[in-house]
Design a protein around this motif. Structure first.
Motif, PDB file in Angstrom:
ATOM      1  N   ASN A   1       0.849  -1.186   0.000  1.00  0.00           N
ATOM      2  CA  ASN A   1       0.000   0.000   0.000  1.00  0.00           C
ATOM      3  C   ASN A   1       0.886   1.238   0.000  1.00  0.00           C
ATOM      4  O   ASN A   1       2.090   1.166   0.215  1.00  0.00           O
ATOM      5  CB  ASN A   1      -0.939  -0.002   1.208  1.00  0.00           C
ATOM      6  N   MET A   2       0.269   2.398  -0.228  1.00  0.00           N
ATOM      7  CA  MET A   2       1.036   3.639  -0.354  1.00  0.00           C
ATOM      8  C   MET A   2       1.447   4.214   0.997  1.00  0.00           C
ATOM      9  O   MET A   2       2.447   4.916   1.106  1.00  0.00           O
ATOM     10  CB  MET A   2       0.220   4.684  -1.122  1.00  0.00           C
ATOM     11  N   VAL A   3       0.703   3.924   2.049  1.00  0.00           N
ATOM     12  CA  VAL A   3       0.931   4.578   3.341  1.00  0.00           C
ATOM     13  C   VAL A   3       2.193   4.075   4.023  1.00  0.00           C
ATOM     14  O   VAL A   3       3.061   4.863   4.433  1.00  0.00           O
ATOM     15  CB  VAL A   3      -0.289   4.387   4.260  1.00  0.00           C
ATOM     16  N   THR A   4       2.327   2.777   4.172  1.00  0.00           N
ATOM     17  CA  THR A   4       3.472   2.199   4.884  1.00  0.00           C
ATOM     18  C   THR A   4       3.935   0.921   4.177  1.00  0.00           C
ATOM     19  O   THR A   4       3.155   0.271   3.474  1.00  0.00           O
ATOM     20  CB  THR A   4       3.100   1.843   6.336  1.00  0.00           C
ATOM     21  N   PRO A   5       5.192   0.540   4.370  1.00  0.00           N
ATOM     22  CA  PRO A   5       5.669  -0.719   3.789  1.00  0.00           C
ATOM     23  C   PRO A   5       5.070  -1.912   4.527  1.00  0.00           C
ATOM     24  O   PRO A   5       4.509  -1.771   5.614  1.00  0.00           O
ATOM     25  CB  PRO A   5       7.184  -0.642   3.995  1.00  0.00           C
ATOM     26  N   THR A   6       5.188  -3.064   3.936  1.00  0.00           N
ATOM     27  CA  THR A   6       4.732  -4.290   4.584  1.00  0.00           C
ATOM     28  C   THR A   6       5.784  -4.773   5.576  1.00  0.00           C
ATOM     29  O   THR A   6       6.924  -4.294   5.589  1.00  0.00           O
ATOM     30  CB  THR A   6       4.478  -5.396   3.551  1.00  0.00           C
ATOM     31  N   VAL A   7       5.397  -5.738   6.398  1.00  0.00           N
ATOM     32  CA  VAL A   7       6.347  -6.328   7.342  1.00  0.00           C
ATOM     33  C   VAL A   7       7.518  -6.940   6.581  1.00  0.00           C
ATOM     34  O   VAL A   7       8.683  -6.762   6.944  1.00  0.00           O
ATOM     35  CB  VAL A   7       5.654  -7.402   8.209  1.00  0.00           C
TER      36      VAL A   7
END
Length: 262
Positions: free
Chosen positions: A108-114
């Motif tokens: 997603n644009m907001v935060t990276p994935t784990v």
């Protein structure tokens, strides 16, 4: 491009730190407090310290805490030693930066994935699971709680690395998305031309039949829409993957344009 290659300066700096003298661990940093507890013959009780900030409290560094202990000479000091969990830290930092629990494993644009965060963590930190990273000492006297919280230096560096990576995510995401979109558009253009040149597709009547043919012959080559969007080939048809519908329409437009110019 690997996410590691996007942050060479940060990773190089941390890699050099691994080869330097080992940084102070949390127990070494808190040693003045532990020494003073022994000197005043106080009982140190391991405990899970919860809500120690409620009420009237003062936060002290190890040296100041040792001084307070020497003056107050409490009979009991409580200690909480916490061990490191990389997955918990990464998830916590993502959520603190505005990420959603439902999107921790989805681009997603907001935060990276784990997974994206874990990819930039140096190997030396990935194997620290179970190591002490935070120690809390606390005792109370005359209505005032004295608290000393000590972090391992390597943990503070790791938090900074993750925060910096998360902060730069939106720019990386936009760049990566634009590149992927350009590559996908070029691929679709080539595949649409291939489909439009197939006589079976040209002879098929209606988008429904053309869609069935494309799914049977070229379906495995069509990547699904990463955002899982759905749409319809024509009114009344069942919803299908956005990329699939786009490709069928694109190939059909090529056929229509050719027939109009003939």
């Amino acid at each position: 491009m690997s996410l590691r290659n996007m942050f060479p300066s940060k990773l190089e700096r941390l890699t050099m730190c691994i080869n330097e003298i080992e940084k102070q661990d949390v127990e070494t940093s808190a040693q003045p407090v532990a020494t003073m507890i022994d000197d005043i013959n106080a009982k140190c009780v391991d405990a899970e310290l919860i809500h120690f900030s409620d009420g009237c409290a003062v936060y002290l560094d190890p040296e100041a805490m040792a001084t307070a202990l020497s003056v107050d000479r409490p009979s009991v000091v409580f200690r909480n030693l916490e061990t490191f969990d990389l997955d918990v830290l990464v998830r916590s930092e993502i959520l603190s930066a505005g990420g959603r629990a439902s999107s921790l494993n989805r681009r997603n644009m907001v935060t990276p994935t784990v997974a994206e965060c874990l990819e930039v963590i140096p190997p030396a930190d990935q194997i620290r699971a179970g190591q002490p990273y935070r120690m809390i000492y606390a005792y109370a006297k005359e209505g005032l709680t004295r608290v000393c919280v000590v972090y391992a230096e390597w943990h503070l560096d790791l938090v900074t690395l993750i925060e910096d990576f998360i902060e730069g995510h939106e720019e990386r995401f936009e760049t990566s998305t634009a590149s992927e979109a350009a590559q996908l558009a070029a691929f679709f253009e080539q595949l649409a031309e291939e489909i439009a040149n197939d006589e079976r597709f040209v002879r098929a009547r209606g988008l429904r039949k053309k869609g069935l043919l494309v799914k049977a012959v070229w379906g495995e080559r069509i990547p699904p829409d990463p955002q899982m969007r759905l749409t319809r080939l024509a009114q009344g048809e069942e919803v299908q993957d956005w990329n699939f519908v786009h490709l069928v329409r694109q190939a059909n437009d090529i056929v229509d344009q050719r027939q109009m110019t003939q």
